[in-house]
Write an enzyme that holds these catalytic residues in place. Structure first.
Site, PDB file in Angstrom:
ATOM      1  CD  GLU A   1      -2.908  -1.164   0.136  1.00  0.00           C
ATOM      2  OE1 GLU A   1      -3.242  -0.071  -0.388  1.00  0.00           O
ATOM      3  OE2 GLU A   1      -3.370  -2.260  -0.224  1.00  0.00           O
TER       4      GLU A   1
ATOM      5  CD  GLU B   1      -4.453   4.168   3.655  1.00  0.00           C
ATOM      6  OE1 GLU B   1      -4.738   3.342   2.756  1.00  0.00           O
ATOM      7  OE2 GLU B   1      -4.779   5.364   3.600  1.00  0.00           O
TER       8      GLU B   1
ATOM      9  CD  GLU C   1      -8.496   0.694  -1.149  1.00  0.00           C
ATOM     10  OE1 GLU C   1      -7.315   0.301  -1.257  1.00  0.00           O
ATOM     11  OE2 GLU C   1      -8.834   1.886  -1.298  1.00  0.00           O
TER      12      GLU C   1
END
Length: 130
Positions: free
Chosen positions: A40, A81, A88
């Site tokens: 990420e 996050e 996701e």
């Protein structure tokens, strides 16, 4: 009628107790941090932000509560996050096809990160300007 047992309702990965559970939980958490850092870009950027802002927070002339607020706001961005990245990854695991609900889930996760970043800016602004 037969009632399902507790074992049938739980994940096969559940069941460890005591110190073994704590050791496994720590290992899974470290694996998660590594995966987020490796996969990420946003999390890597937020780690860099934390590497700068957290040490700075210790030198800001404010009481311990102010320092805690500064550091907490940085950590909150990273936490949100991580959750966004998990959402996701889960959505992509289910299907890579474009779908309104997949977009909604990803957009809502992204909005949560945006709010955490706004919170960081507000907290730092208030503490530094107070």
């Amino acid at each position: 009628m037969e009632h399902p047992t507790h074992e049938h309702n739980e994940s096969p990965f559940k069941g460890k107790t005591g110190l073994a559970r704590l050791v496994n939980a720590l290992r899974y958490s470290i694996d998660g941090l590594r995966a987020a850092y490796h996969h990420e870009d946003a999390f890597r950027q937020e780690c860099l932000l934390a590497a700068v802002l957290i040490p700075v927070a210790f030198f800001v002339p404010t009481a311990a509560f102010g320092k805690a607020m500064l550091i907490g706001s940085v950590l909150l961005v990273m936490i949100v996050e991580l959750i966004n990245s998990a959402i996701e990854a889960t959505v992509d695991r289910v299907s890579l096809e474009r779908h309104l609900l997949a977009k909604r889930a990803k957009d809502i996760g992204s909005a949560a990160v945006l709010l955490a970043l706004i919170n960081l800016a507000v907290v730092w602004g208030l503490v530094l300007l107070a």
